[in-house]
Write a protein that holds these residues in place. Structure first.
Motif, short mmCIF file in Angstrom:
data_model
loop_
_atom_site.label_atom_id
_atom_site.label_comp_id
_atom_site.label_asym_id
_atom_site.label_seq_id
_atom_site.Cartn_x
_atom_site.Cartn_y
_atom_site.Cartn_z
N UNK A 64 -68.00 2.11 109.81
CA UNK A 64 -67.29 1.25 110.76
C UNK A 64 -66.38 1.99 111.72
N UNK A 65 -66.25 3.32 111.58
CA UNK A 65 -65.37 4.05 112.49
C UNK A 65 -65.87 5.48 112.67
N UNK A 66 -65.47 6.09 113.78
CA UNK A 66 -65.72 7.49 114.03
C UNK A 66 -64.40 8.16 114.38
N UNK A 67 -64.38 9.47 114.29
CA UNK A 67 -63.13 10.22 114.47
C UNK A 67 -62.99 10.76 115.88
N UNK A 68 -61.73 10.82 116.31
CA UNK A 68 -61.33 11.59 117.48
C UNK A 68 -60.26 12.57 117.01
N UNK A 69 -59.96 13.58 117.82
CA UNK A 69 -59.01 14.60 117.40
C UNK A 69 -58.02 14.93 118.50
N UNK A 70 -56.78 15.17 118.08
CA UNK A 70 -55.73 15.74 118.93
C UNK A 70 -54.98 16.76 118.09
N UNK A 71 -54.83 17.97 118.63
CA UNK A 71 -54.13 19.03 117.90
C UNK A 71 -54.70 19.22 116.50
N UNK A 72 -56.01 19.11 116.40
CA UNK A 72 -56.75 19.32 115.15
C UNK A 72 -56.52 18.23 114.10
N UNK B 210 -65.28 10.58 105.43
CA UNK B 210 -64.84 9.60 106.42
C UNK B 210 -64.79 10.16 107.84
N UNK B 211 -64.76 11.49 107.96
CA UNK B 211 -64.56 12.10 109.28
C UNK B 211 -65.91 12.39 109.93
N UNK B 212 -66.30 11.55 110.86
CA UNK B 212 -67.59 11.66 111.54
C UNK B 212 -67.35 11.63 113.04
N UNK B 213 -67.89 12.61 113.75
CA UNK B 213 -67.83 12.59 115.21
C UNK B 213 -69.25 12.48 115.76
N UNK B 214 -69.33 12.06 117.02
CA UNK B 214 -70.62 11.96 117.71
C UNK B 214 -70.59 12.87 118.93
N UNK B 215 -71.60 13.74 119.04
CA UNK B 215 -71.67 14.64 120.18
C UNK B 215 -73.09 14.81 120.65
N UNK B 216 -73.25 14.95 121.95
CA UNK B 216 -74.60 15.08 122.52
C UNK B 216 -75.09 16.52 122.53
N UNK B 217 -74.17 17.50 122.40
CA UNK B 217 -74.54 18.91 122.54
C UNK B 217 -75.18 19.15 123.90
N UNK B 218 -74.69 18.42 124.90
CA UNK B 218 -75.26 18.52 126.24
C UNK B 218 -74.88 19.83 126.90
N UNK B 219 -75.87 20.45 127.53
CA UNK B 219 -75.65 21.63 128.36
C UNK B 219 -75.90 21.28 129.83
N UNK B 220 -76.41 20.08 130.07
CA UNK B 220 -76.63 19.56 131.42
C UNK B 220 -76.12 18.12 131.46
N UNK B 221 -75.83 17.62 132.64
CA UNK B 221 -75.28 16.27 132.75
C UNK B 221 -76.27 15.21 132.28
N UNK B 222 -77.56 15.46 132.40
CA UNK B 222 -78.54 14.44 132.04
C UNK B 222 -78.56 14.13 130.55
N UNK B 223 -78.05 15.04 129.73
CA UNK B 223 -78.09 14.83 128.28
C UNK B 223 -76.77 14.33 127.71
N UNK B 224 -75.77 14.13 128.54
CA UNK B 224 -74.50 13.64 128.04
C UNK B 224 -74.65 12.23 127.46
N UNK B 225 -74.01 12.00 126.31
CA UNK B 225 -74.06 10.70 125.62
C UNK B 225 -75.49 10.27 125.29
#
Length: 266
Positions: free
Chosen positions: A251-259, A220-235
């Motif tokens: 239907x949902x993705x995860x966010x994290x606070x304090x792990x 159930x724990x899925x995050x989305x990340x761009x792995x951007x190293x430059x601004x042009x690749x964000x999102x």
């Protein structure tokens, strides 16, 4: 819209400052980002090429930009740990000493070589290079689980010198299955790394069929990340990714606070 994999100039290969990333995130309409700069204790040819020089300074800088842009953007503390079998005690110490919101556990070095470099593939077939990579991941996460999500599971495909085939995601699938089951057992997640779209496969890392299998197994724990190293690749390609997830019934993705994860509806 959140981006859970960003590299600033605190990473040796990062090309954007934290301020530049925050400004771009606001321009893109992102609501939340996480800085996940590299903590890589060893890398071929150099002992600490990606090690953040001062983790305390890094985290203090995140606090500064989080306060500066708090009215427009939520900014979380994170890191991308390079998981290596003979340095797990040191990584455990880092995690315990420098608390953050979110940690990506990634394998970049296998048998002293990074699949980013051609040398990793020398003397191996395509199948051998993939299976060796997945086997190393499985062995490490059996011993170490101080991370939030496993990073770019099929990273090896992005840099493989072998001709790409649409069924490459099936290589080592039995080992991948064991990895997914173990992640679920340990309560860990998986990231969808959209930098994979910049590969000829036109697919994120891992492949959507692997993500679908994670869901089928109960993950159930899925995050989305761009792995951007430059601004042009964000999102990068986030809209396409979200549509594909919705089509899979996710239907949902995860966010994290304090792990600790929480979930937002797509």
């Amino acid at each position: 819209m959140i981006d859970y994999h960003l590299h600033s100039t605190y990473s040796m290969d990062g090309k954007m400052t934290m301020e530049e990333a925050c400004i771009q995130a606001i321009e893109l309409g992102l609501k939340e980002i996480v800085f996940t700069d590299h903590v890589e204790l060893c890398w071929p040819g150099n002992n600490t090429p990606f090690d953040i020089n001062s983790l305390s300074g890094y985290l203090e800088h995140i606090d500064e930009v989080a306060d500066k842009y708090s009215d427009k953007l939520t900014i979380k503390k994170g890191m991308e740990l390079g998981l290596e079998p003979d340095r797990l005690d040191t990584l455990s110490y880092i995690v315990d000493t420098y608390p953050v919101d979110f940690i990506i556990g990634s394998v970049h070095v296998i048998d002293g070589q990074d699949p980013y470099l051609r040398a990793y593939y020398d003397g191996k077939t395509k199948e051998e290079s993939y299976i060796r990579y997945y086997t190393e991941i499985l062995n490490i996460i059996k011993r170490f689980d101080k991370f939030s999500v496993l990073g770019h599971l099929d990273y090896v495909k992005r840099y493989s010198p072998f001709q790409w085939d649409k069924d490459d995601y099936k290589i080592g699938y039995d080992i991948i299955d064991e990895i997914l089951k173990l992640l679920i057992q340990k309560g860990k997640g998986i990231e969808i790394n959209t930098s994979g779209y910049r590969h000829i496969s036109e697919a994120p890392m891992p492949h959507f069929n692997i993500i679908k299998r994670y869901k089928e197994l109960g993950g159930k724990v899925i995050t989305i990340g761009s792995d951007a190293h430059t601004t042009e690749h964000m999102a990068f390609r986030f809209d396409d990714t979200i549509k594909s997830l919705q089509n899979m019934g996710i239907t949902s993705i995860a966010t994290f606070s304090n792990m600790q994860p929480s979930f937002i509806t797509l």
